[in-house]
Write an enzyme that holds these catalytic residues in place. Sequence first.
Site: not given
Length: 163
Positions: A24, A80, A84, A117-118
């Site tokens: 990401s 997150y 990444k 996405t979810d």
Amino acid sequence: MLIEALLPLFRRSAANSRILNISSQLGLLNKVRDLSLRSMLLDEGALTEGKIEGMTSRFLAEVKDGTWARRGWPAVWTDYAVSKLALNAYSRLLAARLARAGDRVAVNCFCPGFTRTDMTRGWGTRTAEEAGRVAAGLALLPPGELPTGKFFKWCTPQLYSKL
């Protein structure tokens, strides 16, 4: 750990092997406000897996003691983004290590962008299928066009040194 376990298989391949880590842009170095951390991650000659692990341990300790917010970590989706950030650093480190050893294994990262996405609760500018097609295209580049040590933001390669 999976990549390290598979490296012997990649090395034995008759063709150039490819590792494409899904990453990401939230893990780019420009999201890190702590200059010493950014400097450590940019120092390719001194970067080690131990330093990357130390960075993640430091982050976890600062989350535990409540100081992470003022310590210069990425401000958006912090946990997150830090995962990444570590993946990007490891990918850059591995690409350099394999290239120095003469191994025919390309290591790159790919950011699919804001994909439905979810994780994004169905929001996003592209579908998972569209992102998957671009990722597959990058993973299947012909050997003569196969870079290593690159970060692909959607379809555009960016040099790690410019992160």
